[in-house]
Design an enzyme around this catalytic site. Sequence first.
Site, PDB file in Angstrom:
ATOM      1  N   ASP A 240       0.772  -1.242   0.000  1.00 19.51           N
ATOM      2  CA  ASP A 240       0.000   0.000   0.000  1.00 19.51           C
ATOM      3  C   ASP A 240       0.807   1.297   0.000  1.00 19.51           C
ATOM      4  O   ASP A 240       0.233   2.363  -0.123  1.00 19.51           O
ATOM      5  CB  ASP A 240      -0.960  -0.006   1.211  1.00 19.51           C
ATOM      6  CG  ASP A 240      -2.028   1.068   1.130  1.00 19.51           C
ATOM      7  OD1 ASP A 240      -2.442   1.399   0.015  1.00 19.51           O
ATOM      8  OD2 ASP A 240      -2.431   1.578   2.183  1.00 19.51           O
TER       9      ASP A 240
ATOM     10  N   CYS B 235     -23.014   5.532  -0.623  1.00 24.18           N
ATOM     11  CA  CYS B 235     -22.035   6.611  -0.480  1.00 24.18           C
ATOM     12  C   CYS B 235     -22.703   7.914  -0.055  1.00 24.18           C
ATOM     13  O   CYS B 235     -23.582   8.426  -0.750  1.00 24.18           O
ATOM     14  CB  CYS B 235     -21.285   6.821  -1.794  1.00 24.18           C
ATOM     15  SG  CYS B 235     -20.039   8.122  -1.690  1.00 24.18           S
TER      16      CYS B 235
ATOM     17  N   CYS C  89     -14.010   6.175   5.814  1.00 21.70           N
ATOM     18  CA  CYS C  89     -15.435   5.876   5.659  1.00 21.70           C
ATOM     19  C   CYS C  89     -15.568   4.438   5.196  1.00 21.70           C
ATOM     20  O   CYS C  89     -14.847   4.010   4.293  1.00 21.70           O
ATOM     21  CB  CYS C  89     -16.065   6.836   4.651  1.00 21.70           C
ATOM     22  SG  CYS C  89     -17.830   6.533   4.346  1.00 21.70           S
TER      23      CYS C  89
END
Length: 347
Positions: free
Chosen positions: A135, A199, A242
């Site tokens: 990552d 979303c 989120c």
Amino acid sequence: MSETLTERMKTEAAAMGFDLARVCRPDAVSHVAAGLAGFLDKGYNGQMGWLAERSHWRSDPSVLWPQARSVIVLAESYTPDHDPTYVHGQPDCGAISVYAQNRDYHDTVKKRLKRLARWLIAQAGPETEVKVFVDTAPVPEKPLGQAAGLGWQGKHTNLVSRDLGSWFFIGSVFTTAELTVDAAEVDHCGSCRACLDACPTNAFPAPNQIDARRCISYLTIEHHGPVDEDLRALMGNRIYGCDDCLAACPWNKFAQEAQEIKYHARDDLLAPKLAELAVLDDAAFRTFFSGSPIKRIGRHRFVRNVLYAIGNSRDAGLMPVAQGLCEDADSTVADAARWAVQKLSAR
């Protein structure tokens, strides 16, 4: 010999704590270049200029390290034992993304990757070379994961696995060893659009496309300075990341709770009180989030997020907290505090 080595590698990876291990070639993601170029051309990367700076590596992993012959892509589950969206019903508390509710996963995953890499060298021979990534390097991990059969990129652009659902970290081991490749995974989303509809900020212009400039994960973690006012109210009480699109995925019904204890949530990060987080100074912030990925965004950006959540809380009891930060030394924090005061006063 290579097939036997590949199967032994998968067994070893499982013993080390990885939930899935699959193999592909470094040149198996030729479609990435066009998709990344379109993403950058539309400005969807926002302030993440580093995506453009190393786009040639992100577009073609074989350019990143031409000597590599195989890529081992691995998954490690961090599936929570609770509904991560429940905290949205507690407006005086902050919502922190599941992956950040305990230790920084980069450290844990990378240690395992290095162990597997050392094992591979011992088995394949000292001439074998390896590089590990998790990552933080210009590696298109999600497309490689799909090419290796780990999962497929859902309409929210994240990788989804039939075995692990949406909740897993991805790591990769590039190697000069010739390993047997796995079949690529195909899309299993069908007509489902649960992730898109979940979303809060409508960050998906179309299925399989994301405008990071509207994504709450981007806004709370990567975005520097004040957030556009039309987006602040949509952020609710999400103060770091989120999970809404991930949590909405029906494939999560097959996911099992994470086995790694370092991925289990700290009690004080499940639903932390906004009033307590807002008053953290730099030293207290660093101490409280020691060993956490949250530490890297710094006190100012974090408290900015907390103040947006306070402004959205409708809780007049939080007014003194916001008022106390209206003259903060950091201009972005002060701006967020004044906005919160204005919102609470209006309600």
